[in-house]
Design a protein around this motif. Structure first.
Motif, PDB file in Angstrom:
ATOM      1  N   GLU A 200     -69.271  36.634  38.963  1.00 36.96           N
ATOM      2  CA  GLU A 200     -68.717  37.904  38.581  1.00 36.96           C
ATOM      3  C   GLU A 200     -68.814  38.090  37.066  1.00 36.96           C
ATOM      4  OE1 GLU A 200     -64.609  40.314  38.842  1.00 36.96           O
ATOM      5  OE2 GLU A 200     -64.478  38.177  39.028  1.00 36.96           O
ATOM      6  N   ALA A 201     -68.537  36.950  36.389  1.00 34.25           N
ATOM      7  CA  ALA A 201     -68.406  36.892  34.694  1.00 34.25           C
ATOM      8  C   ALA A 201     -69.791  36.926  34.567  1.00 34.25           C
ATOM      9  CB  ALA A 201     -67.755  35.678  34.122  1.00 34.25           C
ATOM     10  N   ALA A 202     -70.899  36.347  35.127  1.00 37.17           N
ATOM     11  CA  ALA A 202     -72.190  36.340  34.668  1.00 37.17           C
ATOM     12  C   ALA A 202     -72.815  37.523  34.700  1.00 37.17           C
ATOM     13  CB  ALA A 202     -72.957  34.934  35.261  1.00 37.17           C
ATOM     14  N   ARG A 203     -72.425  38.256  35.930  1.00 36.66           N
ATOM     15  CA  ARG A 203     -72.980  39.700  36.243  1.00 36.66           C
ATOM     16  C   ARG A 203     -72.662  40.498  34.906  1.00 36.66           C
ATOM     17  NH1 ARG A 203     -71.120  38.713  41.583  1.00 36.66           N
ATOM     18  NH2 ARG A 203     -72.915  38.362  43.061  1.00 36.66           N
ATOM     19  N   GLN A 204     -71.467  40.436  34.321  1.00 37.87           N
ATOM     20  CA  GLN A 204     -70.993  41.077  33.354  1.00 37.87           C
ATOM     21  C   GLN A 204     -71.939  40.882  31.903  1.00 37.87           C
ATOM     22  OE1 GLN A 204     -66.558  41.521  32.737  1.00 37.87           O
ATOM     23  NE2 GLN A 204     -66.792  40.310  34.663  1.00 37.87           N
ATOM     24  N   ILE A 205     -72.196  39.883  31.583  1.00 40.03           N
ATOM     25  CA  ILE A 205     -72.989  39.264  30.891  1.00 40.03           C
ATOM     26  C   ILE A 205     -74.464  39.769  30.892  1.00 40.03           C
ATOM     27  CG2 ILE A 205     -74.245  37.242  29.419  1.00 40.03           C
ATOM     28  CD1 ILE A 205     -71.646  35.613  29.973  1.00 40.03           C
ATOM     29  N   TYR A 206     -75.006  39.704  32.098  1.00 37.91           N
ATOM     30  CA  TYR A 206     -76.398  40.180  32.351  1.00 37.91           C
ATOM     31  C   TYR A 206     -76.465  41.754  32.165  1.00 37.91           C
ATOM     32  CZ  TYR A 206     -80.638  40.911  35.318  1.00 37.91           C
ATOM     33  OH  TYR A 206     -81.977  41.234  35.621  1.00 37.91           O
ATOM     34  N   ALA A 207     -75.339  42.423  32.434  1.00 41.29           N
ATOM     35  CA  ALA A 207     -75.423  43.831  32.447  1.00 41.29           C
ATOM     36  C   ALA A 207     -75.503  44.208  30.850  1.00 41.29           C
ATOM     37  CB  ALA A 207     -74.308  44.505  32.871  1.00 41.29           C
TER      38      ALA A 207
END
Length: 429
Positions: A200-207
């Motif tokens: 979930e956190a990595a998806r925010q960085i990726y975005a």
């Protein structure tokens, strides 16, 4: 471009070695020609190859128990860049530097100006959520991107986005994320929920990634978490890259695997899946030792490059790995170790370029195990030092970088300017 070592020192050292190098190069060229190999073509590829230097690598590392700083330790990122400039000046193999934030946080315009003056560029940015910083609101003692506390996870995400923004300002095109999250006792963490929080956190960085950026996630079997680690192996890393999207890739650190793991096969699998992001080159005997590249198992390094050259030759889809050194220098001068390691990486590349691919394919298809492995050994056993040295000489570098560096007394001059650093306290970095 600023030269950290005087051209007179470099030219004098090269002049004393040039005649012998020319004879060695011509002799090797004749022998390679009998094998159908154009030495100049190999030299051109070697000269075009570069590996990034880690900014933290020019400082003295340490063990978990102690650190013994050397003379002339860099005081800040601008000193670090000067040391990196020396490495590039002499080896002509390290055109870029990889920064670690917040250790290297500085005004982006000043960073760019300093790098430009030294003829350096910037490679992937590296975030730090494995260590608490002064004034930090939430501790990473029990994790960062996978922490049970939402505010701590948000803080870690925000830091990674900060790294992206700084990287954009200085021309970087990638973010490397390694976390120390895991557990030290059975039952301490719920494996599934912990991994879901990380995603979930990595998806925010990726975005938050710019369109032309890549995200490298790094797996690490252990340390500092000794029972379980959230991103513990290449399989989990591959899952993450698949989950996040086409800009997410796996970073392979040669020291982050269990003993006897076949790293070159892992590299081949990631090439096949289009998810090989790049490398942190080092070496190891027991685990995550971060020893100088090629110092323990140069044949393994060659076998990794054999896979890379194979992919390069057959134009594997999506194949564009990033290469960087990542080492801890405890008993050597970091500049010397990084120079030698950069040359060892080039050496492995040159040796892999000498593999008779047509013959190897035939032996593999014919199940001729002995001749297949002999084909690899023939390339590995070839002394390619004249190729490396000639590439350096023609690019304005040193025939023998370590010798020139020592003759220059750069370390002594740095020590006279930079205050001595205390070795009190433990820590790996």
């Amino acid at each position: 471009m600023t030269q950290m070592i005087g051209s007179d020192v470099l030219e004098k050292d090269n002049a004393a070695r040039k005649a012998d190098l020319t004879r060695d190069y011509d002799s090797l060229g004749e022998r390679l020609a009998r094998r159908g190999i154009d030495i100049n073509a190999v030299k051109a590829k070697v000269a075009a190859y570069g590996v990034a230097v880690p900014s933290w690598g020019v400082g003295t590392g340490g063990t978990r128990f102690a650190r013994f700083p050397g003379a002339g330790e860099p005081r800040h990122i601008f000193d670090k860049l000067e040391d990196c400039g020396v490495i590039q000046q002499l080896t002509r193999a390290t055109p870029s530097v990889s920064l670690h934030i917040p250790w290297d946080k500085a005004n982006p315009a000043e960073l760019q100006a300093k790098a430009d003056s030294l003829g350096l560029g910037f490679d992937a940015m590296n975030s730090n959520t494995f260590q608490d910083q002064a004034g930090q609101a939430h501790s990473y003692k029990f994790g960062s991107l996978s922490h049970t506390d939402a505010a701590t996870r948000a803080q870690a995400v925000e830091h990674n986005i900060e790294c992206i923004e700084l990287g954009r300002a200085i021309g970087s095109k990638a973010l490397t994320v390694w976390i120390g999250d895991g557990s030290n006792f059975p039952g301490q963490a719920h494996f599934t929920r912990q991994f879901e929080r990380y995603l979930e956190a990595a998806r925010q960085i990726y975005a938050a990634l710019p369109e032309d950026w890549r995200l490298f996630t790094e797996h690490k079997m252990y340390e500092p978490a000794f029972y379980s680690t959230v991103v513990q192996d290449w399989g989990t890393n591959y899952l993450i890259a698949q989950e996040l999207g086409p800009k997410a890739f796996c970073l392979v650190d040669l020291g982050h695997h269990a003993p006897n793991v076949n790293i070159e096969m892992i590299v081949a699998r990631l090439i096949h899946s289009g998810k090989l992001g790049g490398f942190h080159f080092n070496d190891s005997k027991y685990g995550d030792d971060d020893l100088d590249t090629g110092s323990v198992d140069p044949y393994r390094l060659f076998l990794v490059f054999n896979e890379l050259v194979d992919a390069e030759t057959r134009k594997a889809p999506g194949f564009a790995p990033s290469h960087m050194l990542d080492q801890s220098h405890n008993v050597t001068d970091p500049i010397e170790s990084l120079m030698v390691s950069a040359m060892e990486v080039q050496r492995a590349y040159a040796q892999a370029l000498l593999v008779d691919r047509k013959a190897l394919d035939g032996f593999q298809d014919g199940n001729d195990a002995l001749m297949a492995t002999t084909t690899l050994k023939t390339a590995f056993r070839t002394d390619v030092e004249p190729i490396l040295a000639m590439a350096r000489l023609e690019s304005g570098g040193a025939i023998d970088p370590v010798s020139t560096y020592r003759t220059s007394s750069y370390r002594a001059r740095a020590a006279s300017i930079r205050p001595a650093v205390s070795g009190a306290g433990g820590g790996i970095v």
